[in-house]
Design a protein around this motif. Structure first.
Motif, PDB file in Angstrom:
ATOM      1  N   GLY A 142      30.938  69.601 -19.054  1.00 34.55           N
ATOM      2  CA  GLY A 142      29.700  68.647 -18.362  1.00 34.55           C
ATOM      3  C   GLY A 142      28.639  69.777 -19.168  1.00 34.55           C
ATOM      4  N   ALA A 143      27.812  68.651 -19.862  1.00 33.98           N
ATOM      5  CA  ALA A 143      26.182  69.605 -20.412  1.00 33.98           C
ATOM      6  C   ALA A 143      25.510  69.886 -20.131  1.00 33.98           C
ATOM      7  CB  ALA A 143      26.522  69.285 -22.057  1.00 33.98           C
ATOM      8  N   GLY A 144      25.369  69.597 -18.655  1.00 29.49           N
ATOM      9  CA  GLY A 144      23.870  69.201 -18.307  1.00 29.49           C
ATOM     10  C   GLY A 144      23.750  70.890 -18.133  1.00 29.49           C
ATOM     11  N   LEU A 145      22.296  70.925 -17.411  1.00 33.97           N
ATOM     12  CA  LEU A 145      21.844  72.490 -16.938  1.00 33.97           C
ATOM     13  C   LEU A 145      23.580  73.426 -16.661  1.00 33.97           C
ATOM     14  CD1 LEU A 145      19.160  73.901 -16.477  1.00 33.97           C
ATOM     15  CD2 LEU A 145      19.626  73.643 -13.677  1.00 33.97           C
ATOM     16  N   ILE A 146      24.013  73.470 -15.580  1.00 41.16           N
ATOM     17  CA  ILE A 146      24.833  74.451 -14.829  1.00 41.16           C
ATOM     18  C   ILE A 146      25.837  74.199 -16.368  1.00 41.16           C
ATOM     19  CG2 ILE A 146      26.725  74.986 -13.182  1.00 41.16           C
ATOM     20  CD1 ILE A 146      23.556  74.312 -12.599  1.00 41.16           C
TER      21      ILE A 146
END
Length: 296
Positions: A14-18
């Motif tokens: 997962g390459a979102g904010l977190i």
């Protein structure tokens, strides 16, 4: 498939904010990081943001690694295979996470750790997504995880928790363990309790948003940053510590607890909160204001 217990291979799912922040953090500390997301656009965005995050980290501590330690993966299997720690950062959707965890389990090393960054879900809700639930731990960071040290851990396998704790400490994090699975973990429960009363005071007209935040930042917030809630009261008890505080001031504490409220996020209260934070921000746009706040 196996992975060496001392491997420094980390999979970020997962390459979102977190996920992007985790990637920069582990790379900065010399871990080999493999980053995957089902959406190519999210990977492109993350790759563009990582140099800025690494620059922030370089201001804090000497780098052991950098962007060259990060591999972009187009297939989940390529990210997960052989990794010691698989940090999952998918949206807070139970069916989605169950499907993703099952896919990860097919590709992971037998003794590897799946660590979910979930903030809203519990281990008990996520574990049914795996054939072997002991492979899963929850590892909730505080945002932004590359700058704030806290990681809250819970799981069923003490050996995996021990290994996860060692990895997070090697990345200069401060892991703490829950003794019982709980919604909100530790810190979000504390933050929610505090904000509930802050909202109640706005609702009841006790004080406005700016005054409430100023009271917190310039009062108990200074203590809590070095002592925590319990130790602050232990210190407040003088020579007798917590025992003295409870004996002499326990009744006054109970009186305050009884006066605490349960606010309702009505349209009127929401409007007051929005107007209050906009006034406190002095008209500054959120991105520029947040950068200023992080420098304080």
């Amino acid at each position: 498939m196996t992975a060496d217990a001392n491997t420094r291979d980390i999979a970020i799912i997962g390459a979102g904010l977190i996920g992007t922040a985790w990637t920069a953090l582990f790379a900065h500390h010399g871990f080999r990081v493999r980053l995957w997301d089902p959406h190519a656009a999210a990977l492109d965005k993350a790759v563009g943001q990582i140099p800025g995050l690494l620059a922030q980290l370089a201001q804090i501590a000497e780098a052991k690694g950098g962007a060259e330690w990060i591999t972009r993966c187009d297939r989940l299997h390529d990210a997960v295979a052989g990794a010691a720690l698989i940090q999952e950062n998918a949206p807070e959707d139970i069916p989605l996470k169950h499907a993703l965890l099952a896919e990860i389990e097919e590709a992971m090393a037998v003794e590897a750790i799946i660590a979910s960054s979930t903030s809203a879900l519990t281990w008990s809700e996520l574990a049914p997504g795996l054939r072997d639930p002991a492979r899963l731990i929850t590892a909730h960071p505080f945002n932004p995880p590359h700058l704030i040290p806290l990681v809250e851990l819970f799981g069923a396998d003490d050996a995996r928790l021990d290994r996860a704790e060692a990895i997070y400490r090697a990345a200069d994090r401060m892991p703490v363990r829950l003794r019982k699975d709980a919604t909100g973990h530790i810190a979000n429960r504390l933050a929610s309790a505090l904000w509930r009363e802050a909202v109640f005071m706005v609702q009841e007209g006790i004080a406005d948003v700016e005054a409430i935040d100023a009271a917190l930042v310039n009062g108990p917030g200074l203590r809590w940053s070095v002592l925590g809630a319990h130790m602050a009261y232990h210190l407040g008890g003088g020579a007798q510590g917590m025992a003295g505080y409870l004996a002499h001031l326990g009744p006054s504490q109970e009186r305050r607890w009884a006066a605490l409220g349960a606010p309702v996020l009505s349209p009127e209260v929401c409007a007051a909160l929005i107007e209050g934070v906009e006034t406190a921000a002095g008209g500054a746009a959120l991105p520029s204001w947040s950068r200023t706040a992080m420098r304080r």
